[in-house]
Design an enzyme around this catalytic site. Structure first.
Site, mmCIF file in Angstrom:
data_model
loop_
_atom_site.group_PDB
_atom_site.id
_atom_site.type_symbol
_atom_site.label_atom_id
_atom_site.label_comp_id
_atom_site.label_asym_id
_atom_site.label_seq_id
_atom_site.Cartn_x
_atom_site.Cartn_y
_atom_site.Cartn_z
ATOM 1 N N HIS A 42 0.874 -1.168 0.000
ATOM 2 C CA HIS A 42 0.000 0.000 0.000
ATOM 3 C C HIS A 42 0.908 1.213 0.000
ATOM 4 C CE1 HIS A 42 -3.751 2.236 0.961
ATOM 5 N NE2 HIS A 42 -2.869 3.119 1.387
ATOM 6 N N CYS A 43 0.858 1.974 -1.074
ATOM 7 C CA CYS A 43 1.783 3.095 -1.203
ATOM 8 C C CYS A 43 1.121 4.385 -0.743
ATOM 9 C CB CYS A 43 2.230 3.227 -2.653
ATOM 10 S SG CYS A 43 3.511 4.462 -2.869
ATOM 11 N N PRO A 44 1.594 5.003 0.336
ATOM 12 C CA PRO A 44 0.965 6.245 0.783
ATOM 13 C C PRO A 44 1.224 7.413 -0.179
ATOM 14 C CG PRO A 44 2.859 5.715 2.146
ATOM 15 C CD PRO A 44 2.676 4.566 1.209
ATOM 16 N N GLY A 76 -1.359 6.903 -2.600
ATOM 17 C CA GLY A 76 -2.675 6.921 -1.975
ATOM 18 C C GLY A 76 -3.538 5.750 -2.355
ATOM 19 N N ASN A 77 -2.943 4.615 -2.677
ATOM 20 C CA ASN A 77 -3.722 3.457 -3.103
ATOM 21 C C ASN A 77 -2.870 2.213 -2.904
ATOM 22 O OD1 ASN A 77 -5.874 2.079 -4.140
ATOM 23 N ND2 ASN A 77 -5.601 2.733 -6.253
#
Lengths: 144, 463
Positions: B187-189, B192-193
């Site tokens: 999950h890549c901040p 954002g997804n």
């Protein structure tokens, strides 16, 4: 909703049970379903008929996910056009999914509905299961 | 499943007098709901379901802002000088790279990463039945796993308690988005997804094009300052004439290390057909040497692995956001929750209603509530965000875009929390049933019965 439900109840036979044919992961993450014949269908359907249907579905999904020159070309073309090409064109996978939907509809009409069964398109269940609904064997149309 | 008492209702009588309790259902008849409105995961939808994004958009605005600001400064302050002294192609190349970067980023953020829809109640009941029959009926069997053979390698499939199904191989449950995602990478901040099967190629093209962009801007700015200092015969003067270049230089300098590192790491993953999740957990590393690689999904050829991951056929979105909710599926969700709840006019209400029902049932099963709030894994879910924020904010004053992702090299724990939390929450889920030897299985079968009976209860109240 109760009125809709009673209408549905009048128009459709009651659902007796549902059988779920699970995915077969023995060859990896490609979409394949198990061809094992569920015991609940023994009274309604030929084993061979069922296996043929599932095998045909497996072949269609294999065609959708096939890796080859054509799919790579599509991927590269899409990348070069910054994926805008999919705004006007269907992916190969989507085309095969439509084919699968037609096939299932066809099978339902010809083979499964006369036996009181209904195949649900796996895409509606997230490609996890093939849902076979078994309807009760009673006459339809009782009541209003 | 559905009761025969409904046949005794006179349809004509009901159609004449709209009951207040039925208003919400009649609203549904007039306005069919789309599936995104009743989606149980933690996602937000825009443009009537066309765009999907994780509820916590993380630092996506920051990522976009940094990219736009840096490129804006570049085009405004460096390009005029460079066009004059070098060539017109510099802003052209920069423009093309910028467009690539932004479209890849938006594509990564707004595409469904490969979310698996949750199991229908019938499916969940069927799986429960199969598990129960394989074990004793007096106590719930230990953590639910299923072992299968993939290419002659034993792989364990875990049961997802939230989605009520056995997770397909390479699928993981993201606790931040509360969804099972196929071929879950991370999950890549910054984006954002989640990054999963369907948007991995966009993510990869984002980081590669961003590497090129930052290197290009860095090189151009250095060239600009060098040429200018030669012209004005002083570095300090050159900097004073073009202060924006220094800003760009600093941003690019800090970004380059992390982005190039991340690109290299993901190139390695693509070439060996691994996901970040598998690499961090070391799923296949212990088996190296047994086959060509312990990874059963690898095609044992770098080119094939690259082609498959990046140019393979694009799988469709399984959650069918813009499809309409069939009326008979909507009924159990509506009546399973209490009738006294207000009509479902917002997605949040529907989400909370179905979620609260499931959670009430789950809480009945897990009688000692270690989980507070509506969502059972509520506690573990909040902490990863805190950890992400701290890991992002802590390192540098000018945070380089995928610093959080890239720091998994020196500081792997920064990214581990999401995975560990989801694992821990699953482990906690799985540990609980084993501890509850007193009344686990009967209550579970009762809960499934309740789900099945709820429509009857609801409809009986309508009479």
């Amino acid at each position: 909703m109760a009125e809709t439900h009673s209408l549905q109840d009048l128009q459709q036979p009651a659902v007796s049970s549902k059988v779920f044919v699970q995915r077969d992961y023995s060859s990896g993450t490609i979409c394949r379903f198990q061809t094992k014949f569920p015991s609940e269908l023994e009274s309604r359907l030929d084993k061979q008929q069922f296996e043929e249907t599932i095998q045909a579905l497996n072949n269609l999904y294999a065609e959708a996910e096939k890796l080859g020159g054509k799919s790579y070309l599509e991927g590269c073309l899409a990348c070069l056009t910054a994926y805008t090409i999919f705004l006007c064109m269907e992916t190969h996978y989507e085309k095969v999914l439509k084919k699968i939907a037609r096939y299932i509809k066809d099978q339902n009409e010809k083979i499964y509905a006369p036996r009181g069964l209904l195949l649900t398109d796996p895409i509606e269940r997230g490609l996890r299961v093939v849902e076979v609904t078994i309807f009760e064997d009673r006459s339809i149309g009782s009541g209003r | 499943m559905k009761n025969c008492e409904y046949q005794q209702i006179d349809p004509r009588a009901l159609s004449v007098s709209p009951l207040s309790v039925q208003t919400h259902t009649e609203k549904k008849e007039h306005r069919p709901r789309r599936k995104w409105e009743v989606f149980p995961g933690k996602n937000r939808f825009f443009c009537d379901g066309r765009i999907i994004i994780a509820r916590q958009s993380g630092v996506l605005p920051l990522t976009l802002g940094l990219i736009v600001v840096t490129c804006g400064l570049f085009f405004a302050f460096d390009c005029p000088f460079l066009v004059e002294h070098l060539t017109i192609f510099i802003p052209l190349i920069g423009g093309v790279l910028f467009v690539f970067v932004v479209t890849s980023l938006l594509r990564t953020s707004f595409t469904d990463p490969g979310i698996l829809p949750r199991a229908t109640p019938d499916e969940a009941a069927d799986i429960e039945r199969q598990i129960d029959t394989s074990g004793s009926s007096t106590y719930r069997p230990p953590p639910r796993t299923k072992e299968i053979l993939i290419n002659q390698q034993v792989v364990k499939l875990k049961y997802c308690f939230t989605c009520k199904m056995f997770r397909p191989p390479r699928t993981s449950h993201c606790s931040l988005c509360d969804n099972c995602v196929e071929r879950f990478d991370h999950h890549c901040p910054w984006v954002g997804n989640c990054v999963g099967k369907r948007n991995y190629r966009y993510f990869y093209s984002f980081i590669i094009s961003l590497s090129f962009l930052t290197s290009f801007i860095f090189g151009c700015v250095i060239t600009h300052i060098t040429l200018r200092s030669q012209a004005t015969k002083g570095l300090v003067q050159a900097i004073q004439e073009s202060p924006a270049s220094v800003v760009e230089l600093v941003i690019c300098f800090f970004s380059i290390w992390s982005i190039l590192g991340l690109s290299g790491f993901h190139t390695y993953l693509v070439a060996s057909n691994l996901t970040t999740n598998e690499d961090i957990k070391g799923s296949w590393s212990s088996k190296r040497g047994a086959d060509d690689s312990g990874n059963p999904y690898s095609y044992n050829s770098i080119i094939t692995n690259c082609c498959v991951t990046l140019c393979g056929p694009m799988p469709p979105s399984l959650i069918d956001r813009r499809g309409f909710v069939p009326p008979d599926e909507a009924i159990p969700a509506a009546s399973a929750s209490e009738i006294e709840l207000p009509p479902f006019t917002t997605k949040n209400d529907a989400n909370m209603c179905t979620q609260s029902t499931k959670d009430v049932l789950e809480r009945m099963i897990h009688s000692s509530s270690e989980f507070n709030g509506l969502c059972p894994p509520g506690t573990p879910k909040t902490t990863p965000l805190v950890l992400e924020v701290s890991s992002v904010a802590a390192p540098t004053a000018e945070p380089s875009p995928p610093a959080g992702c890239s720091h998994q090299h020196p500081r792997r724990p920064a990214l581990c929390p999401p995975f560990d939390r989801s694992n821990k929450s699953d482990a906690l889920h799985s540990i609980n049933p084993a501890f509850r030897l007193a009344s686990p299985s009967p209550s579970l079968s009762r809960s499934t019965l309740i789900l099945g009976d709820a429509p009857d209860i609801g409809f009986n109240q309508l009479h």
